[in-house]
Design an enzyme around this catalytic site. Structure first.
Site, PDB file in Angstrom:
ATOM      1  N   ASP A 130       1.246  -3.526  11.743  1.00  0.00           N
ATOM      2  CA  ASP A 130       1.224  -4.829  11.076  1.00  0.00           C
ATOM      3  C   ASP A 130       0.177  -5.705  11.771  1.00  0.00           C
ATOM      4  OD1 ASP A 130       1.968  -7.541  10.335  1.00  0.00           O
ATOM      5  OD2 ASP A 130       3.731  -6.576   9.440  1.00  0.00           O
ATOM      6  N   VAL A 131      -0.774  -6.223  11.014  1.00  0.00           N
ATOM      7  CA  VAL A 131      -1.877  -6.982  11.646  1.00  0.00           C
ATOM      8  C   VAL A 131      -1.417  -8.272  12.301  1.00  0.00           C
ATOM      9  CG1 VAL A 131      -3.864  -6.098  10.338  1.00  0.00           C
ATOM     10  CG2 VAL A 131      -2.528  -8.016   9.415  1.00  0.00           C
ATOM     11  N   LYS A 171       1.373 -15.828   7.732  1.00  0.00           N
ATOM     12  CA  LYS A 171       1.198 -15.203   9.055  1.00  0.00           C
ATOM     13  C   LYS A 171       0.158 -14.083   8.988  1.00  0.00           C
ATOM     14  CE  LYS A 171       5.088 -14.254  11.512  1.00  0.00           C
ATOM     15  NZ  LYS A 171       6.527 -13.891  11.626  1.00  0.00           N
ATOM     16  N   GLY A 223       0.837  -1.200   0.000  1.00  0.00           N
ATOM     17  CA  GLY A 223       0.000   0.000   0.000  1.00  0.00           C
ATOM     18  C   GLY A 223       0.869   1.245   0.000  1.00  0.00           C
ATOM     19  N   TYR A 275      -1.055 -18.189   0.091  1.00  0.00           N
ATOM     20  CA  TYR A 275      -2.192 -17.280  -0.094  1.00  0.00           C
ATOM     21  C   TYR A 275      -3.517 -18.055  -0.075  1.00  0.00           C
ATOM     22  CZ  TYR A 275      -4.957 -13.550  -2.336  1.00  0.00           C
ATOM     23  OH  TYR A 275      -5.897 -12.595  -2.633  1.00  0.00           O
ATOM     24  N   GLY A 285     -10.229 -11.219  17.116  1.00  0.00           N
ATOM     25  CA  GLY A 285     -10.169 -10.993  18.569  1.00  0.00           C
ATOM     26  C   GLY A 285     -10.616  -9.584  18.903  1.00  0.00           C
ATOM     27  N   ARG A 301     -13.897  -8.401  21.054  1.00  0.00           N
ATOM     28  CA  ARG A 301     -13.798  -7.553  22.244  1.00  0.00           C
ATOM     29  C   ARG A 301     -14.719  -6.338  22.152  1.00  0.00           C
ATOM     30  NH1 ARG A 301     -11.058  -3.047  23.659  1.00  0.00           N
ATOM     31  NH2 ARG A 301      -9.826  -3.053  21.754  1.00  0.00           N
TER      32      ARG A 301
HETATM   33  P1  NAD Z   1      -3.007  -4.577  -2.239  1.00  0.00           P
HETATM   34  O1  NAD Z   1      -1.739  -5.337  -2.175  1.00  0.00           O
HETATM   35  O2  NAD Z   1      -3.060  -3.326  -3.036  1.00  0.00           O
HETATM   36  O3  NAD Z   1      -3.547  -4.235  -0.791  1.00  0.00           O
HETATM   37  C1  NAD Z   1      -3.216  -4.943   0.366  1.00  0.00           C
HETATM   38  C2  NAD Z   1      -2.929  -3.937   1.477  1.00  0.00           C
HETATM   39  O4  NAD Z   1      -2.666  -4.653   2.691  1.00  0.00           O
HETATM   40  C3  NAD Z   1      -1.699  -3.087   1.191  1.00  0.00           C
HETATM   41  O5  NAD Z   1      -1.978  -1.747   1.492  1.00  0.00           O
HETATM   42  C4  NAD Z   1      -0.632  -3.660   2.122  1.00  0.00           C
HETATM   43  O6  NAD Z   1       0.350  -2.719   2.480  1.00  0.00           O
HETATM   44  C5  NAD Z   1      -1.499  -4.112   3.294  1.00  0.00           C
HETATM   45  N1  NAD Z   1      -0.884  -5.189   4.085  1.00  0.00           N
HETATM   46  C6  NAD Z   1      -0.328  -6.336   3.648  1.00  0.00           C
HETATM   47  N2  NAD Z   1       0.109  -7.075   4.674  1.00  0.00           N
HETATM   48  C7  NAD Z   1      -0.182  -6.379   5.813  1.00  0.00           C
HETATM   49  C8  NAD Z   1       0.043  -6.608   7.191  1.00  0.00           C
HETATM   50  N3  NAD Z   1       0.657  -7.709   7.636  1.00  0.00           N
HETATM   51  N4  NAD Z   1      -0.375  -5.663   8.083  1.00  0.00           N
HETATM   52  C9  NAD Z   1      -0.987  -4.539   7.658  1.00  0.00           C
HETATM   53  N5  NAD Z   1      -1.209  -4.256   6.364  1.00  0.00           N
HETATM   54  C10 NAD Z   1      -0.809  -5.164   5.445  1.00  0.00           C
HETATM   55  O7  NAD Z   1      -4.100  -5.625  -2.791  1.00  0.00           O
HETATM   56  P2  NAD Z   1      -5.630  -5.424  -3.153  1.00  0.00           P
HETATM   57  O8  NAD Z   1      -5.806  -5.888  -4.551  1.00  0.00           O
HETATM   58  O9  NAD Z   1      -6.131  -4.105  -2.753  1.00  0.00           O
HETATM   59  O10 NAD Z   1      -6.284  -6.540  -2.213  1.00  0.00           O
HETATM   60  C11 NAD Z   1      -6.964  -6.226  -1.006  1.00  0.00           C
HETATM   61  C12 NAD Z   1      -7.593  -7.486  -0.427  1.00  0.00           C
HETATM   62  O11 NAD Z   1      -8.494  -8.067  -1.370  1.00  0.00           O
HETATM   63  C13 NAD Z   1      -6.570  -8.569  -0.064  1.00  0.00           C
HETATM   64  O12 NAD Z   1      -6.968  -9.182   1.144  1.00  0.00           O
HETATM   65  C14 NAD Z   1      -6.695  -9.547  -1.202  1.00  0.00           C
HETATM   66  O13 NAD Z   1      -6.371 -10.848  -0.797  1.00  0.00           O
HETATM   67  C15 NAD Z   1      -8.161  -9.412  -1.574  1.00  0.00           C
HETATM   68  N6  NAD Z   1      -8.384  -9.810  -2.981  1.00  0.00           N
HETATM   69  C16 NAD Z   1      -8.057  -8.983  -4.016  1.00  0.00           C
HETATM   70  C17 NAD Z   1      -8.275  -9.398  -5.331  1.00  0.00           C
HETATM   71  C18 NAD Z   1      -7.970  -8.535  -6.511  1.00  0.00           C
HETATM   72  O14 NAD Z   1      -8.190  -8.945  -7.650  1.00  0.00           O
HETATM   73  N7  NAD Z   1      -7.499  -7.314  -6.352  1.00  0.00           N
HETATM   74  C19 NAD Z   1      -8.824 -10.671  -5.581  1.00  0.00           C
HETATM   75  C20 NAD Z   1      -9.115 -11.489  -4.500  1.00  0.00           C
HETATM   76  C21 NAD Z   1      -8.920 -11.055  -3.200  1.00  0.00           C
HETATM   77  N1  UDP Z   2      -6.611  -9.106  20.033  1.00  0.00           N
HETATM   78  C1  UDP Z   2      -6.234  -7.894  19.513  1.00  0.00           C
HETATM   79  N2  UDP Z   2      -6.966  -6.784  19.879  1.00  0.00           N
HETATM   80  C2  UDP Z   2      -8.040  -6.842  20.701  1.00  0.00           C
HETATM   81  C3  UDP Z   2      -8.416  -8.096  21.181  1.00  0.00           C
HETATM   82  C4  UDP Z   2      -7.689  -9.219  20.828  1.00  0.00           C
HETATM   83  O1  UDP Z   2      -5.279  -7.777  18.758  1.00  0.00           O
HETATM   84  O2  UDP Z   2      -8.626  -5.802  20.957  1.00  0.00           O
HETATM   85  C5  UDP Z   2      -5.820 -10.315  19.671  1.00  0.00           C
HETATM   86  C6  UDP Z   2      -5.331 -11.043  20.889  1.00  0.00           C
HETATM   87  O3  UDP Z   2      -4.059 -10.532  21.277  1.00  0.00           O
HETATM   88  C7  UDP Z   2      -5.231 -12.466  20.418  1.00  0.00           C
HETATM   89  C8  UDP Z   2      -6.229 -12.559  19.282  1.00  0.00           C
HETATM   90  O4  UDP Z   2      -6.667 -11.236  19.018  1.00  0.00           O
HETATM   91  O5  UDP Z   2      -3.947 -12.729  19.899  1.00  0.00           O
HETATM   92  C9  UDP Z   2      -7.414 -13.415  19.585  1.00  0.00           C
HETATM   93  O6  UDP Z   2      -8.081 -12.875  20.693  1.00  0.00           O
HETATM   94  P1  UDP Z   2      -9.103 -13.703  21.563  1.00  0.00           P
HETATM   95  O7  UDP Z   2      -9.581 -12.828  22.683  1.00  0.00           O
HETATM   96  O8  UDP Z   2     -10.133 -14.313  20.705  1.00  0.00           O
HETATM   97  O9  UDP Z   2      -8.244 -14.920  22.084  1.00  0.00           O
HETATM   98  P2  UDP Z   2      -7.239 -15.070  23.295  1.00  0.00           P
HETATM   99  O10 UDP Z   2      -6.604 -13.735  23.578  1.00  0.00           O
HETATM  100  O11 UDP Z   2      -8.101 -15.527  24.406  1.00  0.00           O
HETATM  101  O12 UDP Z   2      -6.280 -16.081  22.806  1.00  0.00           O
END
Ligand code: NAD
Ligand code: UDP
Ligand code: UDP
Length: 327
Positions: free
Chosen positions: A56-57, A89, A36, A143, A100, A104
């Site tokens: 990062d999620v 991951k 992005g 993926y 999660g 919450r």
């Molecule tokens: P994109 O790569 O432009 O967007 C993905 C975004 O997620 C980016 O901004 C990237 O920086 C962010 N990102 C990646 N890993 C991350 C992480 N660990 N933590 C936080 N942010 C993270 O792709 P897109 O085409 O916009 O796709 C968006 C969603 O739609 C994705 O989940 C993709 O799997 C899904 N999708 C897209 C298509 C398509 O044709 N474009 C098809 C099927 C599914």
């Molecule tokens: N989590 C988070 N934000 C929140 C609540 C949960 O990132 O506001 C995360 C939490 O750290 C855990 C995951 O989400 O890794 C799953 O949460 P849940 O409460 O379902 O499970 P638990 O913490 O009991 O394993």
């Protein structure tokens, strides 16, 4: 409402944010900027309804929201195969964390899943009941299997924790703001044609895909999120083209005398793909409205302006060329 969009600085996420901001919601955009870019949401920076969170999620985070659109995950094979362990991951731990969080704060959780859950499909067109033909150990598995686990997690959080979930399976989507180095077919062909390079068709080009314009997709997202249906729901354009037909169409629109170069077909490349959208039609009254040529015209105009900027030395674009930034 306060709405969290993960992956909000990406291609689809930023178009979704434009819609949500236009509807006067408060929007939290969460992104690690792997694929992005800030320029996609630049116009909202400084708006009191908008907040950008670099995160990062795969790491937990505590936020408050009424709805969560979970899109964070690289989507192009080139990008998701760049660091496959990170991709899985992101799909597993990232989706777990966002579920999660949804549990919450009692937020409604929307998962951007994919037609890739059908793998190389043996059923055509693909309905949501089809369980797929996915290789668990191939180069696309990080993926495909990652998204399958993400769907499983969503349904288990619904059954076990009463989290309200919405699941869409997105088919190939294109439009303005795709990266020049994205690696997906529409952007590759447009960039190649604009640079007067040969179009790289993988295999014989007889494999098929169906291409949905991004504004149609976003409309489907918003309808499902605000409906009473859980899904999964296919969202995509059912008009099916061979990759060679797509190459010829783009060539005619940009550079009719250009060349086509054939390259090897990547491993596990699905042979056919086309959504059955009966469910989206009946549940959401949704179907695509933008025909391929019109969507391509808009997308080509966007790439043309960026590529012209690049040849005149626009520094802003320099970082979109080459490998994505390290996550
Ligand atoms: P994109 O790569 O432009 O967007 C993905 C975004 O997620 C980016 O901004 C990237 O920086 C962010 N990102 C990646 N890993 C991350 C992480 N660990 N933590 C936080 N942010 C993270 O792709 P897109 O085409 O916009 O796709 C968006 C969603 O739609 C994705 O989940 C993709 O799997 C899904 N999708 C897209 C298509 C398509 O044709 N474009 C098809 C099927 C599914
Ligand atoms: N989590 C988070 N934000 C929140 C609540 C949960 O990132 O506001 C995360 C939490 O750290 C855990 C995951 O989400 O890794 C799953 O949460 P849940 O409460 O379902 O499970 P638990 O913490 O009991 O394993
Ligand atoms: N493809 C191609 N040339 C390219 C990029 C992709 O022929 O420069 C093919 C690819 O092999 C696949 C189709 O186009 O059959 C769609 O590829 P993309 O990466 O866009 O998406 P996905 O394979 O995930 O549907």
């Amino acid at each position: 409402m306060r709405i969290l969009v993960t992956g909000g600085a990406g291609f689809i996420g930023s178009h979704l944010i434009d819609r949500l901001m236009a509807e006067n919601h408060e929007v939290l955009c969460l992104d690690n900027f792997f694929t992005g870019h800030k320029r996609n949401i630049l116009k909202w920076l400084g708006n009191p309804n908008f907040e950008l969170i670099r995160h990062d999620v795969t790491e937990p985070i505590r936020l408050e929201a009424d709805q969560i659109y979970h899109l964070a995950c690289p989507a192009s094979p080139q990008h998701y195969q760049y660091n496959p362990v990170k991709t899985i991951k992101t799909n597993v731990m990232g989706t777990l964390n966002m579920l999660g969080l949804a549990k919450r704060v009692k937020a409604r959780f929307f998962l951007a899943s994919t037609s890739e859950v059908y793998g190389d499909p043996e059923v055509h067109p693909q309905t949501e009941d089809y369980r797929g033909n996915v290789n668990p150990i191939g180069i696309r598995s990080c993926y495909d299997e990652g998204k399958r686990v993400a769907e499983t997690l969503a349904f288990d959080y619904m059954r076990q924790n009463d989290v309200q979930i919405r699941v869409v399976r997105i088919f190939n989507t294109y439009g303005p703001r795709m990266l020049e180095n994205d690696g997906r077919v529409v952007s590759n062909f447009i960039v190649q044609a604009l640079r007067n390079h040969p179009l790289t068709v993988y295999g014989t080009g007889s494999q098929t895909r169906s291409f949905c314009y991004v504004s149609d997709l976003v409309e489907g997202f918003i309808r499902l999120m605000n409906s009473d249906h859980t899904g999964p729901v296919n969202l995509g354009n059912p008009d099916e083209y061979t990759i060679l037909q797509l190459a010829q169409t783009i060539q005619e629109m940009i550079n009719p005398t250009g060349e086509i170069k054939y390259e090897p077909l990547p491993q596990d490349d699905p042979r056919r793909r086309k959504p059955d959208i009966t469910r989206a039609k009946t549940w959401l009254g949704w179907q695509p409205t933008v025909p391929l040529k019109e969507g391509l015209t808009r997308t080509i105009a966007d790439f043309r302006s960026r590529i012209t900027g690049e040849t005149s030395g626009n520094a802003l674009l320099a970082d979109t060329i080459g490998a994505p930034s390290s996550p």
